[in-house]
Design an enzyme around this catalytic site. Structure first.
Site, PDB file in Angstrom:
ATOM      1  N   CYS B 163       8.061   3.162 -26.268  1.00 58.75           N
ATOM      2  CA  CYS B 163       9.511   3.303 -26.111  1.00 58.75           C
ATOM      3  C   CYS B 163       9.917   2.590 -24.831  1.00 58.75           C
ATOM      4  CB  CYS B 163       9.881   4.789 -26.050  1.00 58.75           C
ATOM      5  SG  CYS B 163      11.637   5.090 -25.852  1.00 58.75           S
ATOM      6  N   LEU B 164      10.291   1.338 -24.951  1.00 53.67           N
ATOM      7  CA  LEU B 164      10.653   0.532 -23.779  1.00 53.67           C
ATOM      8  C   LEU B 164      11.736  -0.441 -24.216  1.00 53.67           C
ATOM      9  CD1 LEU B 164       9.928  -0.279 -20.823  1.00 53.67           C
ATOM     10  CD2 LEU B 164       8.277  -1.888 -21.776  1.00 53.67           C
TER      11      LEU B 164
END
Lengths: 306, 225
Positions: B163-164
């Site tokens: 999750c970036l």
């Protein structure tokens, strides 16, 4: 091999899942974060629908097609369009994909060069392009990240000069501007130029950026200038106009009306300032903008004066 | 906190999966928006199954390896190829510290070793990143996942999905494989706990048909880690 094993394992899980979960479970999941999902879905589907209906760049249409959009709509807008019709002959629509300002600018500029064959302007903008290149380098951008985009813009610029083997016609310019592999690359070129211009004069842009997004100038460029599809506003327009030395007129079509009762249409001319002398508007001779964009909240199209 | 929300209507996909492990989940980008639709009817299921099978077979014919996590693998465009070759040369001259790319003849998939930075929770640990490049890289982001086992981190799911924001919505061609790696290492280094995201099990369960993290609609609401 690993992948195969994983797949087999997953396959088994998939089978058991089929048995274990009744349909309602899936519905439950699908409804997770319902409101936001709906908004995102709606936004995505607007983008997808838009893509089917409007090419990156439309055909030139008479201004009456603009009035037709508002036939049953706001009387103020219809009045304003009448005012516009005095000065402007035609509109060329751009796709509302968040890149409309840059794409409108791209086509308008290249079309102007193709029609005017203004060699002095070509020489001038090429110098500005090289300044932007140096700006990116001094900001620490590796050449490999932007050089392809710069090369493509310079190639487009060469193509619109007539009388050469590589010359393209107006019709071909339209086609290329609709071809994603050219159009998006030129849009990205402008995004690089804009980002460099903002960061080069970060103390000038900082208060505007704080007002828009409450982030640092660098973060703003990373998240709201460089990614494709991020919409533009006055910060982007000012920066691009300054960096390339190209004046831009933006005509505003919205529901605002003035107190005196008369209907008028506002416009703003973004006049480039010399990069070395911030705010010195008189340092360069005043030129009338040859690029005119029509702004309706959230979207830019190209306008053609009479 | 991170969350991966919005998943493909899984019934049809897991059914396809059951018949054929090499399902291509990304052959039609519009497939990613959907999901309030009712259960697929039998005929539509069959036709999508046939479509998927023929697609997979044609991929075999081209001898292109696909894996459960690879999206539809079209060949790189000429521009993408040039750009990646330049990135590769740059990497060899000036590799980001803490990373090791074992160069293969496959330009379209890089497997990169990540070594946890000294003085952080991940010091002396080694992980592997798999980077898959789309046909129109760098206009489109590469797909980046951790290979099993993925590091224990509040933004990294056990299936390797990360999750970036820069890997999805905030990607831009101004970024490179090298700058992605540095961001990921910084994400690891700033972590104060070794744990999975809160919604790990739910998310991973919903990804098991092998979908790409690029099809997830991510919410980014933590800039501390």
């Amino acid at each position: 091999m690993d992948n195969n094993n994983n797949n087999n394992k997953k396959e088994e899980e998939a089978v058991s899942e089929e048995v274990a979960f009744p349909m309602s479970e899936f519905d439950g999941w699908n409804n997770f974060g319902d409101d936001d999902d709906d908004i995102i879905n709606q936004k995505s589907s607007i983008h997808a629908d838009e893509a089917k209906k409007v090419p990156f760049l439309g055909d030139k249409e008479p201004l009456s097609s603009l009035a037709a959009e508002y036939q049953s709509g706001s009387p103020i807008l219809l009045e304003k369009i009448k005012v516009l019709e005095v000065q402007y002959a035609a509109i060329r629509r751009t796709r509302g994909d968040g890149n409309c300002f840059f794409r409108g600018f791209m086509f308008s500029y290249l079309e102007h060069i193709l029609e005017s064959q203004d060699h002095a302007e070509i020489d001038r903008i090429k110098k500005s392009v090289e300044k932007s290149r140096s700006a990116l380098q001094s900001l620490g951008y590796p050449d490999l990240t932007f050089e392809d985009f710069f090369a493509l813009f310079l190639e487009e610029l060469d193509c619109v000069i007539q009388g050469k083997e590589t010359s393209i016609s107006h019709e071909e310019l339209v086609l290329r501007s609709r071809d994603q592999s050219v159009s998006d690359y030129v849009v990205m070129f402008f995004r690089f130029v804009t980002s460099a211009a903002i960061q080069k004069r970060s103390e000038f842009f900082e208060p505007f950026i704080l007002g828009l997004s409450n982030t640092t100038v660098e973060q703003f460029c990373k998240s709201s200038v460089e990614p494709m599809g991020e919409e533009s506003d006055h910060v982007h327009i000012t920066a691009l106009s300054d960096a390339l030395g190209v004046p831009i007129r933006v005509v505003y079509l919205d529901r605002s009306s003035c107190d005196t009762g008369g209907v008028s249409v506002n416009h703003h001319d973004f006049m480039p300032v010399d990069g070395d002398l911030p705010n010195a508007t008189d340092s360069s001779e005043k030129k009338n903008p040859f690029i005119t964009l029509l702004y309706r909240p959230g979207h830019y199209d190209i306008l053609y004066p009479k | 906190m991170c969350s991966g929300v919005g998943l493909i209507s899984r019934i049809s996909l897991s059914t396809l999966f059951f018949f054929h492990p090499f399902v291509i989940t990304n052959c039609e980008p519009n497939l990613t928006l959907h999901f309030h639709s009712p259960n697929p009817t039998l005929p539509s299921l069959f036709s999508s199954l046939l479509f998927s099978l023929s697609l997979s077979l044609s991929l075999y014919a081209q001898k292109i390896m696909t894996s459960s996590s690879a999206s539809s693998r079209k060949n790189l465009s000429k521009i993408a190829c040039n750009r990646l070759q330049k990135e590769l040369v740059e990497w060899q001259v000036n590799p980001p510290s803490g990373f090791n790319h074992k160069v293969t003849d496959n330009l379209q998939r890089w497997v990169i070793e990540v070594i946890g930075a000294p003085g952080t929770l991940y010091a002396n640990e080694t992980y592997q990143l798999q980077v898959d490049f789309p046909e129109n890289y760098p206009m489109e982001a590469p797909q980046v996942i951790f290979l099993n086992p993925a590091p224990l981190h509040p933004h990294i799911y056990s299936n390797g999905h990360i999750c970036l924001d820069i890997l999805y919505d905030s990607w831009s061609p101004a970024m490179t494989v090298s700058s992605i790696c540095i961001s990921i290492l910084s994400m690891l280094s700033s972590s104060t706990v070794k744990q999975r995201p809160e919604d790990n099990d739910r998310y991973v369960k919903n990804c098991r048909n092998g979908r790409s993290p690029k099809e997830t609609r991510w919410w980014f609401h933590d800039d501390k880690v």
